[in-house]
Scaffold this active site. Sequence first.
Site, PDB file in Angstrom:
ATOM      1  N   TYR A 188     -13.451  21.175 -15.091  1.00  0.00           N
ATOM      2  CA  TYR A 188     -14.276  19.513 -15.064  1.00  0.00           C
ATOM      3  C   TYR A 188     -15.433  19.175 -14.033  1.00  0.00           C
ATOM      4  O   TYR A 188     -14.949  19.678 -13.071  1.00  0.00           O
ATOM      5  CB  TYR A 188     -13.058  18.569 -15.092  1.00  0.00           C
TER       6      TYR A 188
ATOM      7  N   ASP B 281      -5.193  22.096 -11.160  1.00  0.00           N
ATOM      8  CA  ASP B 281      -4.927  20.895 -12.596  1.00  0.00           C
ATOM      9  C   ASP B 281      -4.543  21.408 -13.673  1.00  0.00           C
ATOM     10  O   ASP B 281      -4.932  22.853 -14.521  1.00  0.00           O
ATOM     11  CB  ASP B 281      -6.912  21.029 -12.249  1.00  0.00           C
TER      12      ASP B 281
ATOM     13  N   LYS C  99      -5.789  10.701 -18.886  1.00  0.00           N
ATOM     14  CA  LYS C  99      -5.431  11.686 -19.968  1.00  0.00           C
ATOM     15  C   LYS C  99      -4.063  11.488 -20.458  1.00  0.00           C
ATOM     16  O   LYS C  99      -3.010  10.617 -21.029  1.00  0.00           O
ATOM     17  CB  LYS C  99      -5.801  12.782 -19.863  1.00  0.00           C
TER      18      LYS C  99
ATOM     19  N   ARG D  27       0.847  -1.004   0.167  1.00  0.00           N
ATOM     20  CA  ARG D  27       0.278  -0.053  -0.140  1.00  0.00           C
ATOM     21  C   ARG D  27       0.979   1.592  -0.446  1.00  0.00           C
ATOM     22  O   ARG D  27       0.997   2.077  -0.176  1.00  0.00           O
ATOM     23  CB  ARG D  27      -0.827  -0.035   1.289  1.00  0.00           C
TER      24      ARG D  27
HETATM   25  C1  LIG Z   1     -10.254  13.714 -16.351  1.00  0.00           C
HETATM   26  C2  LIG Z   1     -10.429  15.056 -16.050  1.00  0.00           C
HETATM   27  C3  LIG Z   1      -9.844  14.448 -13.614  1.00  0.00           C
HETATM   28  C4  LIG Z   1     -10.628  13.451 -13.530  1.00  0.00           C
HETATM   29  O1  LIG Z   1      -9.633  12.891 -13.509  1.00  0.00           O
HETATM   30  P1  LIG Z   1     -10.102  11.088 -13.761  1.00  0.00           P
HETATM   31  O2  LIG Z   1      -8.576  10.297 -13.993  1.00  0.00           O
HETATM   32  O3  LIG Z   1     -11.326  11.078 -14.672  1.00  0.00           O
HETATM   33  O4  LIG Z   1     -10.160  10.660 -12.643  1.00  0.00           O
HETATM   34  C5  LIG Z   1      -9.828  15.763 -13.682  1.00  0.00           C
HETATM   35  N1  LIG Z   1      -9.696  17.435 -14.191  1.00  0.00           N
HETATM   36  C6  LIG Z   1      -9.541  17.421 -15.997  1.00  0.00           C
HETATM   37  C7  LIG Z   1      -8.990  18.674 -16.659  1.00  0.00           C
HETATM   38  C8  LIG Z   1     -10.118  15.994 -16.292  1.00  0.00           C
HETATM   39  O5  LIG Z   1      -9.438  16.058 -17.762  1.00  0.00           O
END
Ligand SMILES: *Cc1c(COP(=O)(O)O)cnc(C)c1O
Length: 377
Positions: free
Chosen positions: A104, A175, A200, A52
Amino acid sequence: MMKNVKPATLAAHAGGAVDASSGGVVPPIQPATTFLRDADYELLNADNVYQRPHSDTVRTAEEVIRALEGAFESLLFPSGMAAIAAAFRWVPSGGHVIVQSRIYWGTTKWIRAFCERRNIELSELDASDMPTVAEHTNKADLIFIETPSNPWLKTVDILAVSEQAKAIGAVLVVDATAATPVLMKPLTLGADIVMHSATKALNGHSDVLGGALSCAADSPVWEAIKTDRADAGAVMGPFEAWLLLRGMRTLPLRVERMSTNAMKIAEYLHDHPAVEDVFYPGLASHAGHGVAQRQMVGGYGGLLSVLIKGDKQNALKVAGRLNLFLRATSLGGVESLVEHRFTVESHTGLPENLLRLSIGIEDVNDLIEDLGQALGQ
Ligand SMILES: *Cc1c(COP(=O)(O)O)cnc(C)c1O
């Protein structure tokens, strides 16, 4: 690994990871959940007790992200949302967080529920108000921005917000999923923590779910995030970490191609008679172009949104006629995707004629031809 190599070199070599025990030129996957002690009860490897908190495969992938970000330390999580939740969970009950609006949707939805449950004051401010956030409030625990934002492609001046965050004693979390560490390094622009959905472009092949947080420096908040990950157990597994590591070998190459493709497509759509508007930070007509030019290097990423002239039916018809673009959510993969966000997000004020495009690494002429026939040129 040589010191101070460029990102493309670092990524291609996975930060220099090889397998010392077999001589393999790629690192192994170590799936063990538990680790041996000898007859004197000493650990065979002092770094590893239980998976973990302790996975060499996860650490290897984290080291590549850390080096690309220029971070003090990076942590992987099992999804982007798990990383965002970890970035917020240390905020005390009765605290105050400031979050950019129209980001998002999954982030907004989780933060609203979390703040209500924990009695945390939540201020949602437009991207354009973020650089003067200290005029709206004089105290906050955390400021969260997303740039470029998904799906509006709004650009926020990270350096300006970081100065405001310092003035009111808030931790700044950015982000930067749509930009990737190849094009933008928020930690060098004053952010405390940068977050990515590794699902992504970091992984880039639409086959791993993951998230990452990286910090500029060690701090009590960072230590709390680390302890919470180890104790609450939101960890990435070794198989996912290994796939991510492989995906990241081509990250700079993929991002370069996605960005040049997206720029050409944004220009093509901008001039198209069936298009009302295009949101892409690389376009000179984009409201955030100047800021994007200052804080992004080497391109503007593969994400763009387009307003189709007419209503929802016109937009859906264009999406339905596309042959190459796959109709699916998500972004940052090698294959181009199209999404009608209104279908899944009709209550958030999104235009019903908006199509979000995630541009992949295909031949751009094929993509433009597909868009042309779908728009009915
Ligand atoms: C997809 C996304 C998220 C969330 O990520 P997951 O891997 O789907 O949990 C957060 N912020 C942005 C800008 C995203 O495109």
